[in-house]
Write a protein that holds these residues in place. Structure first.
Motif, PDB file in Angstrom:
ATOM      1  N   HIS A 123      41.819  36.225  43.752  1.00 24.76           N
ATOM      2  CA  HIS A 123      40.928  36.559  42.635  1.00 24.76           C
ATOM      3  C   HIS A 123      41.532  36.187  41.287  1.00 24.76           C
ATOM      4  CE1 HIS A 123      43.785  39.867  42.842  1.00 24.76           C
ATOM      5  NE2 HIS A 123      43.469  40.189  41.612  1.00 24.76           N
ATOM      6  N   LEU A 124      42.824  35.841  41.263  1.00 27.95           N
ATOM      7  CA  LEU A 124      43.503  35.504  40.018  1.00 27.95           C
ATOM      8  C   LEU A 124      43.223  34.049  39.633  1.00 27.95           C
ATOM      9  CD1 LEU A 124      46.865  37.294  40.829  1.00 27.95           C
ATOM     10  CD2 LEU A 124      45.087  38.087  39.259  1.00 27.95           C
ATOM     11  N   PRO A 125      43.304  33.721  38.338  1.00 24.08           N
ATOM     12  CA  PRO A 125      42.887  32.374  37.914  1.00 24.08           C
ATOM     13  C   PRO A 125      43.860  31.252  38.243  1.00 24.08           C
ATOM     14  CG  PRO A 125      43.627  33.661  36.025  1.00 24.08           C
ATOM     15  CD  PRO A 125      43.580  34.602  37.193  1.00 24.08           C
ATOM     16  N   ILE A 126      45.184  31.567  38.273  1.00 22.54           N
ATOM     17  CA  ILE A 126      46.192  30.519  38.465  1.00 22.54           C
ATOM     18  C   ILE A 126      47.223  31.007  39.478  1.00 22.54           C
ATOM     19  CG2 ILE A 126      47.871  28.990  37.361  1.00 22.54           C
ATOM     20  CD1 ILE A 126      46.600  29.731  34.656  1.00 22.54           C
ATOM     21  N   LEU A 127      47.459  30.233  40.517  1.00 22.70           N
ATOM     22  CA  LEU A 127      48.509  30.531  41.483  1.00 22.70           C
ATOM     23  C   LEU A 127      49.608  29.472  41.394  1.00 22.70           C
ATOM     24  CD1 LEU A 127      46.547  31.605  44.694  1.00 22.70           C
ATOM     25  CD2 LEU A 127      47.448  33.043  42.858  1.00 22.70           C
TER      26      LEU A 127
END
Length: 340
Positions: A150-154
């Motif tokens: 769900h986070l924008p940047i991995l």
């Protein structure tokens, strides 16, 4: 000023493994500077064996600094940091803890966050990546990516025997996120070149430290053939390292535990900008106290990787930093950190 320090043991939610190893338990050092009027500033040392430090060496280093700090003027931060560097050139994380505590003390006395003292705009802080360490098997990797999808940047740690499969699996589980890759010096130039097609296939938009720190010619060889930015971490410790990198890399990754102070970090940003480089700030596995120090200059960055406290299961502090992929600056005085 009186210096107080204690070792704090913290644990990550999952074993945090990179190409050169890792673990689940980390020891950091909580530093408190108490001035004669009772005002108190906090900082954190997050040492790395890669740079020759441990929590125990930090404690010894701080003992050496105590007499110097006892006579120091807490307002003269620039002068104090110069003295610290002369006294302890190779103990960057120990010096960084004192630097953070001095800035925290100043902000608390004036009643404003450090970032406001620097005239920065909190809204300009970039989003932060969240790091997925090297997993032991496919099922574990898929589970960890699902938790963070769900986070924008991995940011994906590579340098294992199944790097290509890792990229494929991560993209399958997180089809919509921005992907970045950090090999932590694990590849040769030939290996890095052979990975470029796999990076492109899953839409990776940044490659960090693909080769060992001193192999600048190899890094340039990869950078000249990659169609994504190549930035360096282990190849760049302080501002004086930056000019030699011009033409070899696209950007640098600053870490307070490498450079030794908040003011040196800001100098690095200025020097990197002067050389046309992209600027990122990363972290070690740290508590919210350590992350809050780096968050103070986040609006000056292009990219952030300030997820160290978000990796923990038992963070003993609360403060500004990583919140759902954003860098939140906070409104508390100084670093804005309290005990959890």
């Amino acid at each position: 000023m009186q210096l107080h320090a204690e070792i704090v043991t913290v644990h990550t939610k999952h074993p945090f493994i990179i190409a050169r190893g890792g673990q689940s338990e980390y020891r950091v050092v909580w530093v408190r500077l108490v001035d004669s009027d009772g005002a108190e500033g906090w900082g954190e040392a997050s040492p790395s064996r890669f740079y020759g430090e441990t929590a125990d060496t930090v404690m010894v280093a701080l003992q050496r600094l105590a007499p110097l700090l006892a006579q120091a003027d807490a307002w003269s931060i620039e002068a104090v940091e110069r003295e610290l560097e002369r006294a302890l050139r190779w103990n960057a994380s120990a010096r960084c803890a004192v630097s953070a505590a001095l800035h925290d003390l100043m902000g608390k006395r004036l009643g404003v966050p450090v970032w406001k003292l620097w005239g920065l705009d909190a809204k300009a802080a970039p989003r932060s990546s969240f790091t997925i360490g090297i997993a032991p098997d496919e099922a574990t990797l898929r589970s960890r990516v699902r938790e963070a999808a769900h986070l924008p940047i991995l940011k994906i740690k590579l340098g294992s025997s199944w790097d290509r499969d890792v990229l494929r699996i991560v993209r399958e589980e997180a089809p919509n996120v921005i992907l970045r890759v950090d090999a932590n010096c694990a590849w040769t130039a030939k290996q890095a070149l052979g990975m470029l097609d796999a990076l492109n296939a899953v839409g990776v938009d940044m490659l960090e430290q693909p080769l060992p720190p001193d192999d600048l010619e190899g890094i340039k060889f990869v950078r000249d053939r990659a169609n994504i930015p190549v930035i360096v971490d282990e190849s760049c410790l302080i501002a004086a390292d930056i000019p030699k990198l011009e033409g070899y890399v696209d950007g640098i990754n600053i870490k307070l535990a490498k450079c030794g102070s908040l003011r040196e970090a800001v100098r690095m940003i200025a020097v990197a900008r002067a050389h046309g480089m992209r600027v990122m700030c990363g972290c070690m596995v740290e508590t919210s106290l350590g992350i809050a120090a780096a968050a103070q200059f986040a609006p000056l960055l292009d990219d952030a990787d300030l997820d160290g406290a978000a990796l923990l299961s038992d963070d003993p502090f609360r403060g500004p930093g990583f919140v759902d992929g954003r860098v939140e600056m906070g409104s508390g005085a100084g670093l804005g950190v309290t005990r959890a």
